[in-house]
Motif scaffolding. Structure first.
Motif, short mmCIF file in Angstrom:
data_model
loop_
_atom_site.label_atom_id
_atom_site.label_comp_id
_atom_site.label_asym_id
_atom_site.label_seq_id
_atom_site.Cartn_x
_atom_site.Cartn_y
_atom_site.Cartn_z
N ASN A 95 -57.72 25.28 -5.24
CA ASN A 95 -57.01 26.57 -5.34
C ASN A 95 -56.35 27.01 -4.04
OD1 ASN A 95 -56.92 27.93 -7.95
ND2 ASN A 95 -59.11 27.48 -7.96
N ASN A 138 -52.10 25.63 -11.48
CA ASN A 138 -53.05 26.75 -11.53
C ASN A 138 -53.54 27.03 -12.94
OD1 ASN A 138 -53.23 27.37 -8.85
ND2 ASN A 138 -51.38 28.64 -8.87
N ILE A 139 -52.68 26.81 -13.91
CA ILE A 139 -53.07 27.10 -15.29
C ILE A 139 -54.19 26.14 -15.71
CG2 ILE A 139 -52.27 27.08 -17.70
CD1 ILE A 139 -49.49 27.92 -16.46
N THR A 140 -54.04 24.88 -15.33
CA THR A 140 -55.06 23.89 -15.65
C THR A 140 -56.39 24.22 -14.97
OG1 THR A 140 -53.31 22.26 -15.76
CG2 THR A 140 -55.55 21.40 -15.62
N GLN A 166 -64.82 28.73 -15.86
CA GLN A 166 -63.82 28.54 -16.93
C GLN A 166 -63.22 27.14 -16.85
OE1 GLN A 166 -60.92 31.65 -17.62
NE2 GLN A 166 -62.27 33.15 -16.66
N PHE A 167 -63.02 26.67 -15.62
CA PHE A 167 -62.46 25.33 -15.45
C PHE A 167 -63.43 24.29 -16.02
CE2 PHE A 167 -61.64 21.62 -12.45
CZ PHE A 167 -60.57 21.15 -13.17
N HIS A 176 -63.22 23.05 -6.82
CA HIS A 176 -62.37 24.06 -7.44
C HIS A 176 -61.77 24.99 -6.38
CE1 HIS A 176 -61.26 27.57 -9.94
NE2 HIS A 176 -60.90 26.63 -10.78
N SER A 198 -63.31 24.15 -19.68
CA SER A 198 -62.06 23.61 -20.24
C SER A 198 -62.05 22.08 -20.26
CB SER A 198 -60.86 24.11 -19.41
OG SER A 198 -60.79 23.42 -18.16
N LYS A 220 -57.61 27.10 -14.30
CA LYS A 220 -58.22 28.33 -14.84
C LYS A 220 -58.51 29.34 -13.71
CE LYS A 220 -58.16 26.33 -18.81
NZ LYS A 220 -56.96 26.53 -19.62
N ALA A 221 -59.09 30.48 -14.13
CA ALA A 221 -59.28 31.58 -13.19
C ALA A 221 -60.45 31.33 -12.24
CB ALA A 221 -59.48 32.88 -13.94
N ASP A 222 -61.47 30.66 -12.73
CA ASP A 222 -62.62 30.40 -11.85
C ASP A 222 -63.27 29.07 -12.24
OD1 ASP A 222 -64.64 30.77 -13.88
OD2 ASP A 222 -64.31 32.92 -13.71
N TYR A 223 -64.24 28.64 -11.44
CA TYR A 223 -64.78 27.29 -11.64
C TYR A 223 -65.55 27.17 -12.95
CZ TYR A 223 -69.35 28.98 -9.94
OH TYR A 223 -70.52 29.67 -9.79
#
Ligand SMILES: [Zn+2]
Length: 338
Positions: free
Chosen positions: A69, A16-18, A25-26, A65, A29, A20-23
């Motif tokens: 999740n 989950n950390i990889t 931010q992912f 994403h 990253s 991220k909170a939403d697509y």
């Protein structure tokens, strides 16, 4: 921003950390094309799903994403996702660039002799596909304008049709060699899934459902899940070299080509003979080329020019019509099939 075209990142069963909170931010990253493997200990089969070859076509990525999740993953086969044009998608505003300014459309760079820059990246993506000897490959896109979902394939075997039938009602059989990923010569069905326009609310769901169906594994040996219509011989309507283009609801006497502003409505049905599709300057049909699968210009067979109007000469179907000027100019205005 200098791009390292040889770079690719690998993630296996990301946490989950990889993710991220939403697509968004992912996406931010990621630093290069990214391969995500979701393994399945009970299977030795691999399916490959590619997305974001075009940075402005986010449905496959958003759906990926969302699917990642929803744990626990219950994939019955090994899944390899490849997120391709990360830099183009990241350029601000997010998901607005098909490719970076000055760059190339990577989905025109496959099956090519060259092996540098975008061609090199296309080759690396192809290697990442071959690495797992997949049973099937689905390449997810959005259409440039609003549209129902459909598939495109370079081949029409039972397996290709069966695979397409899980996702939509229509498959376009195209022999036009553009350098698209679906043209790679690999020993399994490869299809393009056009999920609909990225502004269409159903497009993300089409993409998500496709991932969910594939994760559950599909049997390509059974007869079609549902009837699928095969559309043959698509042709590309393009501007002649150095021709101006505008979209408008009426003729304003502009140079070059004016296409009606609501052209994307024709993505949903048949265009009848006599339909006015736009206006042309005094050069008439010489402003346009309609390229068939044999690379012939057949513009006179499907359109005529009368009192500055561009008129359909027969009934045909329109696909992938767009009002995005950059795409219409650099790629094509739309595809037609008779
Ligand atoms: Zn695309």
């Amino acid at each position: 921003m200098a791009i390292d075209f040889s770079d690719v990142c690998y993630l296996e069963n990301p946490d989950n950390i990889t993710l991220k909170a939403d697509y968004k931010q992912f996406l931010l990253s990621l630093c290069s094309p990214t391969v995500i493997d979701i393994t399945c200990p009970d299977s030795d089969q691999w399916y490959v799903i590619t997305t974001l070859l075009h940075g402005n076509e986010p449905s496959g990525f958003i759906a990926l994403h969302q699917w990642l999740n929803q744990r626990p993953w219950q994939n019955k086969v090994n899944l390899r996702f490849i997120i391709c044009s990360v830099e183009a998608a990241q350029a601000t505003p997010l998901f607005s660039h098909r490719f970076l300014p000055g760059g190339k459309d990577i989905n025109r760079c496959f099956n090519h002799q060259e092996n540098r820059e975008y061609y090199l990246r296309a080759n690396i993506i192809e290697q990442a596909i071959r690495q797992v000897s997949p049973v099937l490959v689905v390449d997810m896109h959005n259409t440039s304008g609003s549209s129902p979902a459909f598939c495109v394939s370079s081949h029409m075997t039972k397996q290709h049709l069966k695979l397409a039938s899980f996702f939509c009602d229509n498959v376009i059989l195209s022999h036009i060699a553009l350098g698209a990923l679906m043209e790679i010569d690999i020993d399994c069905p490869v299809i393009t899934l056009e999920c609909g326009g990225c502004q269409d609310i159903q497009a993300n769901k089409v993409a998500f459902d496709a991932i969910a169906i594939l994760a559950n594994s599909v049997d390509l040996t059974l007869s079609h899940k549902q009837a699928i219509k095969v559309i043959h011989h698509p042709m590309r309507l393009q501007l002649a070299k150095d021709t101006d283009l505008v979209f408008a609801l009426e003729d304003k006497g502009d140079d070059g080509v004016t296409i009606i502003e609501n052209i994307t409505q024709f993505n949903y049905g048949v265009c009848r003979a006599g339909q006015i599709l736009g206006w042309l300057d005094h050069m008439g049909l010489e402003n346009l080329v309609l390229i068939d699968e044999n690379q012939n210009n057949v513009i006179d067979d499907y359109f005529y020019f009368e009192d500055s109007r561009l008129i359909a000469a027969c009934d045909f179907q329109i696909f992938m019509a767009t009002t995005d000027i950059a795409i219409a100019q650099s790629d094509c205005l739309f595809y037609i099939t008779a």
